[in-house]
Design a protein around this motif. Structure first.
Motif: not given
Length: 256
Positions: A2, A4-5, A90-91, A93-94, A97-98
């Motif tokens: 992603s 953000s990563d 982790e989910e 975090h995604e 970020e979105s």
């Protein structure tokens, strides 16, 4: 991976390089999330919103109900340190970020209508940051970003030409993923009203169709269902002559 990563990797690399530079006696400021986001390919149309504008709760009124994980997304945009006791999966975090990207877009469309935002857009316009009009007769006129709807997820961003006053799709395929609502329907028109000097001096040049060098008559564009007036008149005269001839023949037969 992603966006953000990638941002986190950039921060890590900047931190490592910053550590080595500190040892050598020189420091470099780490890029903020806003600067990083606006530098991504496809995000060139975005202006960097000033942090003091984002920190004013009045400017963000009503956005908390439109964006999930609002508080986390806002902290990410402002590079705020997360709370130690707040652990996200982790989910999650995604999702944050979105949400941060959506939240920044909704903040951006409000910011660019302020005096500071309009000046930032004007600076990009002067340096042709939004591209040029693809219309040949506009002679490379610089354009402005515009949305065809003010609601999110309705259409992607377009570019508006101040000369021909029409809109076009941006040339870069990366802009096809940018929501037009992050720029809104008001921006180009408000900017040109606020700063009249940005209006093009040359008037729009219309394209004139020609055949063998001659301009086409307006009747050339009429459909078959509506023939030109001259054709209708000719047909009427022909029918009248034919009818008169038939009447004459009938009279001759009567005399005989």
């Amino acid at each position: 991976m992603s966006n953000s990563d990638l941002f986190q990797e950039d921060l890590a690399s900047d931190t490592d390089s910053g550590t080595s530079e500190e040892n050598s006696g020189s420091d470099e400021e780490v890029a903020s999330w806003i600067s990083w986001f606006c530098s991504l390919r496809g995000n060139e149309f975005f202006c960097e919103v000033e942090e003091d504008y984002i920190q004013d709760d009045f400017n963000l009124s009503g956005l908390s109900s439109q964006v999930p994980y609002y508080d986390y997304a806002l902290d990410l945009i402002l590079d705020a340190e997360p709370q130690p006791n707040e652990i996200l999966t982790e989910e999650q975090h995604e999702l944050v970020e979105s949400a941060a990207e959506v939240l920044y877009g909704l903040i951006h469309v409000r910011y660019i209508l302020t005096s500071r935002g309009l000046n930032a857009v004007a600076d990009k316009f002067r340096t042709v940051g939004y591209g040029r009009c693809p219309r040949v007769l506009c002679d490379g006129q610089p354009c402005l970003p515009v949305g065809t709807a003010d609601l999110a997820r309705q259409s992607t961003v377009k570019i508006y030409c101040p000369r021909c006053q029409d809109i076009f799709c941006p040339r870069s395929k990366y802009h096809s993923n940018v929501d037009g609502a992050y720029f809104g329907t008001t921006l180009p028109h408000l900017l040109l009203m606020t700063i009249p000097s940005l209006r093009p001096e040359d008037a729009v040049v219309p394209y004139i169709p020609r055949v063998f060098g001659f301009k086409l008559h307006s009747s050339a564009n009429q459909s078959d269902a509506a023939p030109p007036t001259s054709v209708v008149a000719a047909n009427t005269r022909s029918a009248a002559v034919q009818h008169k001839a038939e009447d004459g023949d009938q009279e001759m037969h009567t005399v005989c």
